[in-house]
Enzyme design. Sequence first.
Site, PDB file in Angstrom:
ATOM      1  N   ARG A  74       0.866  -1.181   0.000  1.00  0.00           N
ATOM      2  CA  ARG A  74       0.000   0.000   0.000  1.00  0.00           C
ATOM      3  C   ARG A  74       0.904   1.233   0.000  1.00  0.00           C
ATOM      4  O   ARG A  74       1.953   1.239   0.647  1.00  0.00           O
ATOM      5  CB  ARG A  74      -0.907   0.040   1.239  1.00  0.00           C
ATOM      6  CG  ARG A  74      -2.106  -0.898   1.162  1.00  0.00           C
ATOM      7  CD  ARG A  74      -3.153  -0.448   0.129  1.00  0.00           C
ATOM      8  NE  ARG A  74      -4.284  -1.355   0.052  1.00  0.00           N
ATOM      9  CZ  ARG A  74      -4.377  -2.416  -0.768  1.00  0.00           C
ATOM     10  NH1 ARG A  74      -3.386  -2.691  -1.600  1.00  0.00           N
ATOM     11  NH2 ARG A  74      -5.446  -3.176  -0.765  1.00  0.00           N
TER      12      ARG A  74
ATOM     13  N   HIS B 141      -1.323   0.251  -9.804  1.00  0.00           N
ATOM     14  CA  HIS B 141      -2.063  -0.716  -8.982  1.00  0.00           C
ATOM     15  C   HIS B 141      -2.636  -1.842  -9.856  1.00  0.00           C
ATOM     16  O   HIS B 141      -3.833  -2.114  -9.841  1.00  0.00           O
ATOM     17  CB  HIS B 141      -3.185  -0.028  -8.192  1.00  0.00           C
ATOM     18  CG  HIS B 141      -3.489  -0.733  -6.903  1.00  0.00           C
ATOM     19  ND1 HIS B 141      -3.711  -0.070  -5.725  1.00  0.00           N
ATOM     20  CD2 HIS B 141      -3.581  -2.056  -6.602  1.00  0.00           C
ATOM     21  CE1 HIS B 141      -3.957  -0.948  -4.761  1.00  0.00           C
ATOM     22  NE2 HIS B 141      -3.881  -2.166  -5.265  1.00  0.00           N
TER      23      HIS B 141
ATOM     24  N   GLU C  80      -2.892   7.760  -4.516  1.00  0.00           N
ATOM     25  CA  GLU C  80      -3.303   7.194  -5.805  1.00  0.00           C
ATOM     26  C   GLU C  80      -4.796   7.341  -6.097  1.00  0.00           C
ATOM     27  O   GLU C  80      -5.217   7.232  -7.253  1.00  0.00           O
ATOM     28  CB  GLU C  80      -2.922   5.708  -5.886  1.00  0.00           C
ATOM     29  CG  GLU C  80      -3.748   4.795  -4.964  1.00  0.00           C
ATOM     30  CD  GLU C  80      -3.386   3.320  -5.109  1.00  0.00           C
ATOM     31  OE1 GLU C  80      -2.196   2.987  -5.066  1.00  0.00           O
ATOM     32  OE2 GLU C  80      -4.331   2.508  -5.271  1.00  0.00           O
TER      33      GLU C  80
HETATM   34  P1  NAD Z   1      -1.295 -11.219   4.624  1.00  0.00           P
HETATM   35  O1  NAD Z   1      -2.191 -10.743   5.712  1.00  0.00           O
HETATM   36  O2  NAD Z   1      -1.370 -12.645   4.180  1.00  0.00           O
HETATM   37  O3  NAD Z   1       0.238 -10.933   5.049  1.00  0.00           O
HETATM   38  C1  NAD Z   1       0.694  -9.733   5.604  1.00  0.00           C
HETATM   39  C2  NAD Z   1       1.911 -10.080   6.455  1.00  0.00           C
HETATM   40  O4  NAD Z   1       2.496  -8.856   6.908  1.00  0.00           O
HETATM   41  C3  NAD Z   1       1.552 -10.902   7.714  1.00  0.00           C
HETATM   42  O5  NAD Z   1       2.361 -12.054   7.783  1.00  0.00           O
HETATM   43  C4  NAD Z   1       1.843  -9.932   8.864  1.00  0.00           C
HETATM   44  O6  NAD Z   1       2.296 -10.595  10.049  1.00  0.00           O
HETATM   45  C5  NAD Z   1       2.938  -9.058   8.242  1.00  0.00           C
HETATM   46  N1  NAD Z   1       3.161  -7.794   8.917  1.00  0.00           N
HETATM   47  C6  NAD Z   1       2.277  -7.024   9.600  1.00  0.00           C
HETATM   48  N2  NAD Z   1       2.905  -5.951  10.114  1.00  0.00           N
HETATM   49  C7  NAD Z   1       4.204  -6.044   9.735  1.00  0.00           C
HETATM   50  C8  NAD Z   1       5.358  -5.240   9.962  1.00  0.00           C
HETATM   51  N3  NAD Z   1       5.311  -4.115  10.692  1.00  0.00           N
HETATM   52  N4  NAD Z   1       6.539  -5.640   9.427  1.00  0.00           N
HETATM   53  C9  NAD Z   1       6.631  -6.776   8.711  1.00  0.00           C
HETATM   54  N5  NAD Z   1       5.560  -7.588   8.469  1.00  0.00           N
HETATM   55  C10 NAD Z   1       4.373  -7.220   8.975  1.00  0.00           C
HETATM   56  O7  NAD Z   1      -1.520 -10.231   3.402  1.00  0.00           O
HETATM   57  P2  NAD Z   1      -1.178 -10.481   1.858  1.00  0.00           P
HETATM   58  O8  NAD Z   1      -2.311 -11.135   1.184  1.00  0.00           O
HETATM   59  O9  NAD Z   1       0.182 -11.098   1.752  1.00  0.00           O
HETATM   60  O10 NAD Z   1      -1.140  -8.969   1.336  1.00  0.00           O
HETATM   61  C11 NAD Z   1      -0.179  -8.050   1.796  1.00  0.00           C
HETATM   62  C12 NAD Z   1      -0.581  -6.664   1.370  1.00  0.00           C
HETATM   63  O11 NAD Z   1      -0.455  -6.555  -0.042  1.00  0.00           O
HETATM   64  C13 NAD Z   1      -2.081  -6.343   1.621  1.00  0.00           C
HETATM   65  O12 NAD Z   1      -2.308  -5.877   2.913  1.00  0.00           O
HETATM   66  C14 NAD Z   1      -2.369  -5.300   0.588  1.00  0.00           C
HETATM   67  O13 NAD Z   1      -2.141  -4.037   1.174  1.00  0.00           O
HETATM   68  C15 NAD Z   1      -1.325  -5.549  -0.502  1.00  0.00           C
HETATM   69  N6  NAD Z   1      -1.945  -5.976  -1.772  1.00  0.00           N
HETATM   70  C16 NAD Z   1      -1.638  -5.296  -2.905  1.00  0.00           C
HETATM   71  C17 NAD Z   1      -2.204  -5.665  -4.136  1.00  0.00           C
HETATM   72  C18 NAD Z   1      -1.864  -4.955  -5.413  1.00  0.00           C
HETATM   73  O14 NAD Z   1      -2.577  -5.142  -6.423  1.00  0.00           O
HETATM   74  N7  NAD Z   1      -0.827  -4.146  -5.482  1.00  0.00           N
HETATM   75  C19 NAD Z   1      -3.094  -6.727  -4.161  1.00  0.00           C
HETATM   76  C20 NAD Z   1      -3.374  -7.424  -2.979  1.00  0.00           C
HETATM   77  C21 NAD Z   1      -2.796  -7.039  -1.791  1.00  0.00           C
END
Ligand code: NAD
Length: 334
Positions: free
Chosen positions: A234, A295, A263
């Site tokens: 994000r 995105h 964005e």
């Molecule tokens: P997820 O919940 O499976 O994994 C997120 C991980 O981040 C977890 O393991 C959590 O423990 C960890 N985390 C939390 N705080 C942290 C910190 N301070 N430092 C390090 N790690 C930390 O989520 P996901 O499905 O892997 O998605 C991750 C992120 O990707 C989503 O939250 C979303 O914002 C983003 N995303 C972007 C797109 C895109 O099109 N660009 C699409 C989907 C998701």
Amino acid sequence: MRVVVYSTRAYDEEFLARANADGRHELVFLEARLDATTAGAAAGAQAVCGFVNDRLDGAVLARLRDLGVGLVVLRCAGFNHVDLEAAARLGIAVGRVPAYSPHAIAEHTAALVLSLNRKIHRAYARVRDGNFALEGLLGFDLYGRTVGVVGTGAIGACFCRIMRGFGCQVLATDPQPSPACEALGVRYVPLAELLGASDIVSLHCPLTPQTHHLIGREALAAMKAGAMLVNTSRGAVLDTRAVIEALKRGHLGSLALDVYEEEADLFFRDLSSEVIRDDVFARLLTFPNVLVTAHQAFFTSEALAAIAATTIANLDAFAERGAPLHPVSVERLA
Ligand code: NAD
């Protein structure tokens, strides 16, 4: 249920209509983003369906509740844009799509790393212009390099696997280390150590109050000189102004972004005939070592089909049992 679907593009309508082929939900598709001025369109609906840049703050949620809306279903994994405390207070359930295709985002991240490193975006334009010189296109071998992954949930773990496949050393930081990543040879270290040791740093944590501007001036200074930074999580996990300073100083070697903190007024629209008013974003686009996609990391047919299927499943579960299949609760913010 009658559901108003905000921020709809043709592809959303196509995949959602297919997942709802038997017409058990009445889906009303709107191109407009959900905010205080458009919330009124939800009158008569039991649910609204939103995407990453819809505004779901306390005021919008209160208006939706007044209109009789009891459910918000998000067509995304991230829920940083929803005031969950207000939703709980108002009795509005919130559902999301926790994992639709982590491969889509992880593979796009890998594409950004490869393109930025080997300057494919510049080479493409050069060759089409009859310029076959190689000066300025020098890259480095990924094999043997160190990649730092911030957040090894569904997407981060997938990205670790891809980078291990290239023969990279992978360091990670996550409050909840993944045994599957450890089995791949990923080594968990504190963030400061990861930043100092990595040639490439890729962000895959959610945006929360704790991760807002996680990569700011201090973290950038702690990074290895000349390293690459990639953000497909994000926008606001990065402090964009601090990143621009680091690029101008030459300390940050290169930057790839699929998300940007402001964005909402830019992405998912064709603004090619308009003036970009966001000076910070416009400055980013002037660097030869910055690659931005709007995105699109989630944008594969597999991901869109899974998003649509889970969204309909969230609606089904709410219609049957009063709760979405994949609820998001205030506790998740903790
Ligand atoms: P997820 O919940 O499976 O994994 C997120 C991980 O981040 C977890 O393991 C959590 O423990 C960890 N985390 C939390 N705080 C942290 C910190 N301070 N430092 C390090 N790690 C930390 O989520 P996901 O499905 O892997 O998605 C991750 C992120 O990707 C989503 O939250 C979303 O914002 C983003 N995303 C972007 C797109 C895109 O099109 N660009 C699409 C989907 C998701």
